[in-house]
Scaffold this active site. Structure first.
Site, PDB file in Angstrom:
ATOM      1  N   HIS A 151       1.007  -1.055  -0.164  1.00  0.00           N
ATOM      2  CA  HIS A 151      -0.434   0.108  -0.086  1.00  0.00           C
ATOM      3  C   HIS A 151       1.247   1.003  -0.249  1.00  0.00           C
ATOM      4  O   HIS A 151       1.482   1.129  -0.798  1.00  0.00           O
ATOM      5  CB  HIS A 151      -0.974   0.042   1.463  1.00  0.00           C
TER       6      HIS A 151
ATOM      7  N   HIS B  44      -1.880  -2.154  -9.915  1.00  0.00           N
ATOM      8  CA  HIS B  44      -2.887  -1.053  -8.633  1.00  0.00           C
ATOM      9  C   HIS B  44      -4.087  -1.914  -9.328  1.00  0.00           C
ATOM     10  O   HIS B  44      -4.170  -2.885 -10.122  1.00  0.00           O
ATOM     11  CB  HIS B  44      -3.601   0.335  -9.908  1.00  0.00           C
TER      12      HIS B  44
ATOM     13  N   ASP C 190       2.648   6.051  -7.054  1.00  0.00           N
ATOM     14  CA  ASP C 190       4.450   5.395  -6.145  1.00  0.00           C
ATOM     15  C   ASP C 190       5.413   5.784  -6.689  1.00  0.00           C
ATOM     16  O   ASP C 190       6.460   5.850  -5.990  1.00  0.00           O
ATOM     17  CB  ASP C 190       3.574   4.505  -4.695  1.00  0.00           C
TER      18      ASP C 190
END
Ligand code: CMC
Length: 426
Positions: free
Chosen positions: A265, A306, A364
């Site tokens: 995460h 994702h 990210d």
């Protein structure tokens, strides 16, 4: 919500179930009545389960679209500041100029943590991970704001708690880092913006000034905006689940921080940089791509893939542009780690495995690179994500309590253990 029916035929018995349709997105079968038919649904990881209805954020993973209260993330990132988004998520509308002034004033007033909190920091080892410190310190705030000050059913109390959290979490995050460096805590300053304040608390010391650079503070603001909310991700669902029992909001957000910490995460930005450090040079990229594709190897390309986006992550597109602005401003275009990241991205995007499985770089992948360029240490990457996501967590917590149909979260299970048996005489 318009209701039509779905039919479930199980062991010869027919059960009619309503279909729930939101304002956008695909429909859901309302299975909430199944327990009275002694049937459960099985959905590990909640991939097909809508746990709640929510009007805060909409994600269309197929199209690569992200909307907050209906506004596209691209427009929000271009025209708004992070505190506009925090206000929007909680209140449903962007603030007008009077509301914005009042909101910013309130956030500034609450940015100073209780003085006693300093002692809580001092209980941690100096080498503790900033996320471990944040889980503990944010959780400990529930001991400062409770009882008469904090009734979860009181909308004014919820609003105040949300503002306290949005105001104090940057201070707590920056202090977690200062503590790990053995540096004195730098206090928030009213004349600085939200992002500038965090950067100042991170990088200045009582004897050295931090020189603000507008390109850097704007890039940091973008990181906050892009991470502010993402509907029912693991940490937001955690906050909602903990809050569903009526728990104190600071404890709920501490649980959200704990959930965010994991590498699958929020820890992905830190893991991406760690991975790039391991790969070290372009000649080794193919070896790591091969490992990512090998089912017998647990290695995954961090910052790729994702659960929801099976198309480009719209946040990643904005973050990539910000990444280039920052690298240009700081003259880091030729920095080996950044060149390696861009090469890895190119190779993965042309690889059949990643193309077929629709694995694109997520936000990210780039946010880690931008934060490294800004001088933020790897161990603080997830802490920055946590401070940004606080706006989403408090908005969801508030929405859940406002919804009169909300119930305490209590999932079921498929029991696979021993059958009933007697305890032998020992
Ligand atoms: N590298 C290699 N293979 C991958 C990757 C990856 N990063 N991500 C997914 N796959 C493969 C996976 O092995 C699976 O293959 P198969 O169908 O043959 O079993 C397939 O793609 C589907 O993956 P999944 O694990 O079923 O998908 P998921 O929705 O459970 O996982 C994920 C999503 C983000 C956990 C995963 O893509 C991952 O581990 N990525 C790396 C960690 C990361 O970057 N996380 C940040 C997510 S974005 C920030 C946030 O919103 O929190």
């Amino acid at each position: 919500m318009a209701k039509i029916k779905a039919k479930l035929i199980i062991q010869g018995k027919e059960i009619e179930l309503p279909i729930v349709q939101g304002s956008m997105g695909y429909p859901a079968i309302d299975v909430s009545s199944l327990h009275s038919n002694t049937i459960k649904t099985f959905d590990p990881g909640f991939s097909s389960t809508a746990e709640c209805s929510s009007s805060i954020t909409f994600v269309d993973g197929g199209k690569g679209e992200l909307l907050h209260r209906g506004h596209p993330i691209e427009q929000l990132a271009e025209k708004c500041e992070y505190l506009d988004i925090a206000y929007l998520l909680f209140n449903g509308e962007l603030p007008n100029s009077r509301e914005k002034t009042g909101y910013i004033k309130s956030i500034k007033e609450h940015s100073l943590p209780h003085d006693q909190l300093n002692n809580i920091f001092r209980g941690f080892r100096r080498d503790a991970h900033p996320m471990a410190v944040m889980v503990g310190v944010v959780g400990s705030m529930s001991a400062f704001y409770f009882d008469e000050n904090m009734k979860v059913n009181n909308q004014n109390h919820r609003k105040l708690s949300a503002q306290r959290l949005i105001a104090k979490v940057p201070t707590i995050a920056a202090w977690s880092y200062a503590y790990s460096q053995g540096r004195p805590f730098v206090y928030p300053k009213d004349e600085l913006s939200y992002s500038e304040n965090f950067l100042n608390m991170m990088f200045s010391t009582p004897n050295t000034k931090y020189l603000q650079n507008p390109v850097i503070s704007k890039a940091f603001e973008k990181i906050l905006i892009l991470h502010a909310d993402h509907e029912q991700n693991a940490s937001t669902s955690t906050v909602r689940l903990v809050g569903s029992s009526g728990a104190n909001p600071f404890a709920c957000v501490a649980a959200g921080i704990a959930s965010l910490w994991g590498p699958a995460h929020g820890g992905a930005n830190e893991a991406t940089l760690k991975m790039l450090g391991e790969i070290r040079n372009e000649g080794r990229i193919n070896e790591y791509i091969k490992r990512a594709k090998d089912k017998t190897d647990s290695f995954r390309l961090m910052g790729f893939g994702h659960r929801i986006y099976k198309n480009k992550d719209p946040r990643a597109i904005i973050m990539k542009a910000t990444c280039h602005e920052v690298l240009d401003e700081l003259g880091l275009r030729n920095d080996p780690i950044f060149k390696l990241a861009l090469k890895l991205e190119k190779i993965a995007l042309e690889d059949e495995y990643f193309v077929k499985k629709k694995l694109y770089p997520n936000v990210d992948f780039y946010s880690g690179i931008v934060m490294k360029a800004l001088g933020i240490p790897n161990s603080m990457f997830t802490a920055v994500f946590a401070l940004a996501r606080t706006a989403g967590w408090v908005a969801h917590w508030n929405e859940m309590i406002l919804n009169e149909n909300s119930k305490i979260g209590r999932p079921r299970q498929i029991y696979t253990g021993k059958l009933r048996r007697d305890v032998p005489n020992l």
